[in-house]
Design an enzyme around this catalytic site. Structure first.
Site, PDB file in Angstrom:
ATOM      1  CD1 TRP A 257       0.413  -0.139   3.142  1.00 57.73           C
ATOM      2  CD2 TRP A 257      -1.652   0.611   3.549  1.00 57.73           C
ATOM      3  NE1 TRP A 257       0.308   0.109   4.485  1.00 57.73           N
ATOM      4  CE2 TRP A 257      -0.947   0.574   4.776  1.00 57.73           C
ATOM      5  CE3 TRP A 257      -2.977   1.042   3.564  1.00 57.73           C
ATOM      6  CZ2 TRP A 257      -1.515   0.960   5.992  1.00 57.73           C
ATOM      7  CZ3 TRP A 257      -3.548   1.425   4.773  1.00 57.73           C
ATOM      8  CH2 TRP A 257      -2.829   1.384   5.969  1.00 57.73           C
ATOM      9  CG  ASP A 258       4.383   1.631   2.419  1.00 60.70           C
ATOM     10  OD1 ASP A 258       3.836   0.576   2.793  1.00 60.70           O
ATOM     11  OD2 ASP A 258       4.910   2.447   3.215  1.00 60.70           O
TER      12      ASP A 258
ATOM     13  CE1 TYR B 275      11.500  -4.150   7.755  1.00 61.53           C
ATOM     14  CE2 TYR B 275      11.211  -6.206   6.545  1.00 61.53           C
ATOM     15  CZ  TYR B 275      10.698  -5.200   7.348  1.00 61.53           C
ATOM     16  OH  TYR B 275       9.389  -5.267   7.750  1.00 61.53           O
TER      17      TYR B 275
ATOM     18  CD  GLN C 164       1.128  -3.397   3.490  1.00 60.08           C
ATOM     19  OE1 GLN C 164       1.550  -2.975   2.409  1.00 60.08           O
ATOM     20  NE2 GLN C 164       1.617  -2.999   4.644  1.00 60.08           N
TER      21      GLN C 164
ATOM     22  CG  ASP D 179       2.290  -3.489  11.092  1.00 56.16           C
ATOM     23  OD1 ASP D 179       1.481  -3.261  10.180  1.00 56.16           O
ATOM     24  OD2 ASP D 179       3.519  -3.515  10.918  1.00 56.16           O
TER      25      ASP D 179
ATOM     26  CD  GLU E 246       7.036   4.274  10.416  1.00 54.04           C
ATOM     27  OE1 GLU E 246       8.042   4.441  11.159  1.00 54.04           O
ATOM     28  OE2 GLU E 246       6.608   3.153  10.099  1.00 54.04           O
TER      29      GLU E 246
HETATM   30  C1  GLC Z   1       4.870  -0.792   8.743  1.00 54.34           C
HETATM   31  C2  GLC Z   1       3.446  -0.259   8.679  1.00 54.34           C
HETATM   32  C3  GLC Z   1       2.835  -0.655   7.351  1.00 54.34           C
HETATM   33  C4  GLC Z   1       3.712  -0.149   6.227  1.00 54.34           C
HETATM   34  C5  GLC Z   1       5.162  -0.591   6.392  1.00 54.34           C
HETATM   35  C6  GLC Z   1       6.113   0.092   5.429  1.00 54.34           C
HETATM   36  O1  GLC Z   1       4.892  -2.173   8.739  1.00 54.34           O
HETATM   37  O2  GLC Z   1       2.683  -0.708   9.731  1.00 54.34           O
HETATM   38  O3  GLC Z   1       1.536  -0.153   7.239  1.00 54.34           O
HETATM   39  O4  GLC Z   1       3.215  -0.565   5.011  1.00 54.34           O
HETATM   40  O5  GLC Z   1       5.621  -0.293   7.685  1.00 54.34           O
HETATM   41  O6  GLC Z   1       5.977   1.477   5.501  1.00 54.34           O
END
Ligand code: GLC
Length: 434
Positions: free
Chosen positions: A36-37, A82, A107, A169, A404
């Site tokens: 979704w980002d 990561y 997502q 999350d 963020e």
């Molecule tokens: C975290 C957020 C999620 C997002 C990701 C990357 O996991 O909760 O919504 O997509 O980071 O930004």
């Protein structure tokens, strides 16, 4: 900061996070592509570089599984510092899986909406139509996957199997369902998310145990959709994801109509969703929408920003929308500025006993949530309130940077720095002002 300076600074963030093929959600904290980002980033990119916005979408689609699923994390450039690393998911070589390593979860589907917005404002009409024709069948395949894999009973609402699929999350919405899970054989893991962000702003150790346990269960099931749906210990019809899917279906319907594709299937999804939102998710006493926990067979009665998100779907009646706005969004004890907070829209209602001002999705303000609700308010004609939330969102990024998330009490910066969707959606909000 002037609007021009803010716009320039937002574009700089996207430039710094750009790998060439995709834009990282944050340079250090999130070095891969997220689902979704990517869609939210493309919505911002389209305000100044339509071809780059299209490229972002094509990169996201390159990770699509052969069964239609679009995963939540894509690792086209391999492992990094990561965690989870690509191998942790064990998705390689699955018959229904991806062409390169990805996560096994999905997502919220903002994608169709991003495609429509990119297309709506494009000036190179022929190229834009060619782009829509190329991506349309893939987006449709993802929506079909959602209904087949996550609503096999045909309720009209799709379910998530892991809190990460909600995008929120560690929301207070998941705590009760997670606490019912018996933790055993949790895969061994080492968190890396405190390297760049303070521990108290991230999900708790307990939440992480559940996140890892669920991934362990699902990779043992080889991410096979039928097995996941029938065995997932966590199975919830999430209001926000379903609101986003409904809005995405509306956008897909418009795109399909424009390119001459049949749309009755999509109309059917929307009709069913409207009914199910009313019958299963709407709580008349509270005047809010609640998730439905399929394993416990009951609603999840938590007052969070997700309970207001159906505004974005356009599914509520005008009187339901009015209750969301008058009784909750405008209530200073819950979401509106007041003695316990100056900024719209905290991710959990301020009067919830589970509210935590600095911890991730349990209290802080997120720009994407503000953006969804602003769109919804405009749909229902609440332009003054939409303007107020727009101005507050711009004030937050001007004074605290494109971080963020933000502390609702004073707007203090939280989480990762140089966060792409905070920058991208600022660009969209600024373009609406002019
Ligand atoms: C975290 C957020 C999620 C997002 C990701 C990357 O996991 O909760 O919504 O997509 O980071 O930004």
């Amino acid at each position: 900061m002037t609007d021009t300076e803010l716009r320039y600074a937002a574009m700089q963030v996207l430039k710094e996070n750009d790998t060439g093929n995709f834009i990282k959600p944050a340079y250090r904290q999130y070095p891969h592509q997220w689902n979704w980002d990517a869609a939210l980033i493309a919505i911002g990119l389209r305000t100044y570089d339509v071809p780059r916005a299209r490229k972002e979408i094509l990169s996201l689609l390159s990770g699509q599984w052969s069964d239609g699923m679009i995963p939540h994390i894509l690792y086209p450039t391999g492992a990094s510092d990561y965690f989870p690393i690509p191998d942790f998911w064990r998705t390689e070589g699955l018959p229904h899986g991806p062409a390169y390593p990805t996560s096994g979860l999905t997502q919220p589907p903002v994608l169709a909406t991003a495609v429509r917005l990119i297309h709506k404002d494009a000036t190179d009409k022929d190229a834009s139509l060619a782009f829509v024709k190329e991506v349309y069948p893939k987006v449709l395949a993802w929506h079909r996957w959602f209904y087949a894999a996550r609503d096999p009973e045909g309720t009209g609402l799709v379910a998530i199997i892991h809190p990460w699929e909600s995008g929120m999350d560690n929301s207070t919405r998941w705590s009760e369902a997670l606490s019912r899970i018996k933790l055993e054989n949790v895969p061994s893991y080492q968190r890396k998310d405190f390297q760049h962000v303070r521990e108290e702003e991230r999900p708790s150790a307990q939440d992480y145990e559940y996140f890892m346990y669920l991934i362990g269960r699902y990779r043992d099931l080889q991410w096979e959709p039928e097995a996941l749906y029938s065995k997932a210990p966590f199975l919830i019809q999430d209001v926000l994801l379903n609101a986003i899917l409904a809005r995405a279906n509306t956008d897909l319907l418009m795109l399909g109509t424009e390119i001459g594709e049949p749309t009755t299937e999509i109309e059917g999804w929307l009709d069913k969703a409207r009914e199910a939102f009313n019958e299963r998710l709407w709580n008349h006493e509270e005047g809010l929408y609640f998730d439905y926990d399929l394993r416990a067979a009951r609603p999840v009665q938590q007052n969070t920003c997700a309970a207001l998100s159906p505004l974005y779907s356009g599914l509520p009646s005008s009187s339901q929308a009015q209750r969301l706005v008058d009784e909750h969004l405008s209530n200073p004890d819950e979401y509106a500025p007041g003695p316990n907070g100056q900024y719209y829209i905290p991710s959990t209602s301020k009067n919830s006993p589970l509210f935590e001002a600095r911890r991730y999705w349990r209290g802080p303000v997120w720009i994407n949530i503000n953006w969804f609700i602003i769109q919804g308010l405009r749909t229902y004609g609440y332009h003054d309130l939409a303007d107020v939330i727009t101005k507050q969102s711009l004030e937050l990024v001007s004074k605290s940077g494109f971080v963020e998330y933000f502390d609702t009490r004073d707007g203090a910066p939280l989480g990762a720095e140089g966060f792409s969707w905070s920058a991208a959606l600022t660009l969209d909000l600024l373009s609406e002002l002019t």
